[in-house]
Write a protein that holds these residues in place. Structure first.
Motif, PDB file in Angstrom:
ATOM      1  N   ASP A  41      22.451 -19.593 -12.880  1.00 52.92           N
ATOM      2  CA  ASP A  41      21.821 -20.915 -12.855  1.00 52.92           C
ATOM      3  C   ASP A  41      21.193 -21.269 -14.195  1.00 52.92           C
ATOM      4  O   ASP A  41      20.947 -22.445 -14.486  1.00 52.92           O
ATOM      5  N   ARG A  57      27.616 -22.826 -15.154  1.00 52.97           N
ATOM      6  CA  ARG A  57      27.137 -22.082 -13.987  1.00 52.97           C
ATOM      7  C   ARG A  57      28.264 -21.643 -13.065  1.00 52.97           C
ATOM      8  O   ARG A  57      28.344 -20.473 -12.674  1.00 52.97           O
ATOM      9  N   ASP A 108      20.620 -25.315  -5.387  1.00 56.83           N
ATOM     10  CA  ASP A 108      20.148 -26.691  -5.572  1.00 56.83           C
ATOM     11  C   ASP A 108      19.203 -27.100  -4.449  1.00 56.83           C
ATOM     12  O   ASP A 108      18.223 -27.818  -4.682  1.00 56.83           O
ATOM     13  N   ASN A 109      19.479 -26.636  -3.229  1.00 59.15           N
ATOM     14  CA  ASN A 109      18.584 -26.937  -2.110  1.00 59.15           C
ATOM     15  C   ASN A 109      17.222 -26.257  -2.292  1.00 59.15           C
ATOM     16  O   ASN A 109      16.183 -26.815  -1.909  1.00 59.15           O
ATOM     17  N   GLU A 130      25.773 -22.124  -5.011  1.00 52.47           N
ATOM     18  CA  GLU A 130      25.260 -23.209  -5.844  1.00 52.47           C
ATOM     19  C   GLU A 130      24.581 -24.291  -5.004  1.00 52.47           C
ATOM     20  O   GLU A 130      23.539 -24.829  -5.394  1.00 52.47           O
ATOM     21  N   LYS A 165      15.773 -25.697  -5.111  1.00 48.66           N
ATOM     22  CA  LYS A 165      15.048 -26.484  -6.117  1.00 48.66           C
ATOM     23  C   LYS A 165      14.435 -27.742  -5.505  1.00 48.66           C
ATOM     24  O   LYS A 165      13.301 -28.114  -5.809  1.00 48.66           O
ATOM     25  N   LYS A 166      15.205 -28.393  -4.635  1.00 47.12           N
ATOM     26  CA  LYS A 166      14.704 -29.610  -3.983  1.00 47.12           C
ATOM     27  C   LYS A 166      13.502 -29.303  -3.092  1.00 47.12           C
ATOM     28  O   LYS A 166      12.590 -30.115  -2.960  1.00 47.12           O
TER      29      LYS A 166
END
Length: 312
Positions: free
Chosen positions: A253, A258, A306-307, A302, A309-310
């Motif tokens: 990441d 990536r 990303d989830n 991936e 991070k949200k």
């Protein structure tokens, strides 16, 4: 097609031989399918019935582990051939079997309409009155043989594992990983987790694996592919790899490429473990066998990254 306790393994023919399995369970002249592959597998499912001495009218159930299309794409076409069968599916997946338009649209957006038709065939809706939503511990009665549906998320939120207490085995869909016979060494299976998009959850997958191991089954029947034993060793391998894969995802990441870097890291991880298992071939040979799974695992990790991070 092998048989044990009335369990028949059916090669659906998806992708390549011994890649994608469905199962037929026979009890007292009645049948239940577990998963069904794509539309193109329907003739193979009906042939398996004939070979087991059953007719389509003798099938009471089609039980889905989850609604990913390599497991459930042919459900509508198959149910249409089984006049007395009901579909049993996780509550989160039921609506996609009754109206598969969103399932189709989502996959088509990724792969394209033409590829979808070629790979899976058109998805056929299933009448709502023939669909049963199997909540956790829902019990399917196959001519007196109990088949217990267990909610086992981690690979997908709409995932059930089916525990057959008569045979003391689990039909695990994708929650107990992938084990292809090309990697077997002296009858010992090799296993890899599957984190394909879009609902991988590290903690839930660990918990689901532990829940199945606690049943002390004699074997697991995987969709990819077939019956495996030595459950405690395989479970430990899955746990170790899930955590290693998450670590690799975090490391990738931080890079500008990536996806490609993560795929390469995953291939190296699986190659090292396969070689330690006794499989002596090289990285290109490994990618030739599980390249599709590496791609999907990278994508799923991936999405998970990303989830995270949200949510932070």
């Amino acid at each position: 097609m092998t048989t044990s306790h009335g369990i028949h393994t059916i090669d659906t023919g998806f992708v390549r031989p011994q890649f994608d399995a469905a199962y037929l369970i026979v009890e007292n002249g009645r049948g239940a399918f577990v998963d069904c592959g794509t539309n193109y597998a329907v003739p193979r499912m009906l042939t398996a019935l004939d070979q087991a001495g059953l007719t389509p009218a003798d099938v009471d159930w089609l039980i889905l582990t989850h609604v990913h299309l390599d497991h459930a794409g042919g459900a509508g076409e198959l149910i249409a051939q089984l006049p007395n069968a009901k579909l049993v599916v996780h509550p989160r997946g039921a609506r996609h079997m009754i109206d598969p338009s969103k399932l189709w649209a989502g996959a088509s957006a990724v792969y394209g309409e033409a590829v979808m038709v070629e790979t899976y065939g058109h998805l056929r809706p299933i009448p709502a009155e023939r669909v049963i939503e199997a909540t956790d511990e829902y019990l399917v009665d196959l001519a007196g043989r109990p088949l217990l549906c267990l909610d086992t998320p981690g690979h997908a939120k709409h995932h059930n594992t089916i525990y057959d207490s008569r045979a003391n085995v689990c039909f695990t869909g994708d929650v107990f990983g992938l084990s292809y016979r090309e990697f077997d060494q002296d009858g010992r299976p090799f296993i890899v987790p599957t984190t394909s998009p879009v609902q991988f959850d590290q903690k839930e997958l660990h918990a689901s694996i532990d829940r199945l191991v606690a049943l002390k089954p004699a074997a697991m029947y995987l969709t990819h592919y077939g019956r495996v034993e030595d459950i405690d060793r395989l479970a430990a391998d899955l746990h170790a790899q899930i955590d290693a894969m998450v670590e690799l995802a975090h490391s990738a990441d931080k890079t500008s490429q990536r996806h490609d870097i993560l795929k390469d890291l995953l291939a190296d991880l699986y190659l090292g473990r396969a070689n330690a298992h006794g499989w002596s071939r090289d990285k290109p040979a490994l990618v030739d066998i599980i390249g599709m799974d590496i791609e999907l695992n990278a994508q799923g990790l991936e999405v998970w990254l990303d989830n995270q991070k949200k949510a932070a």
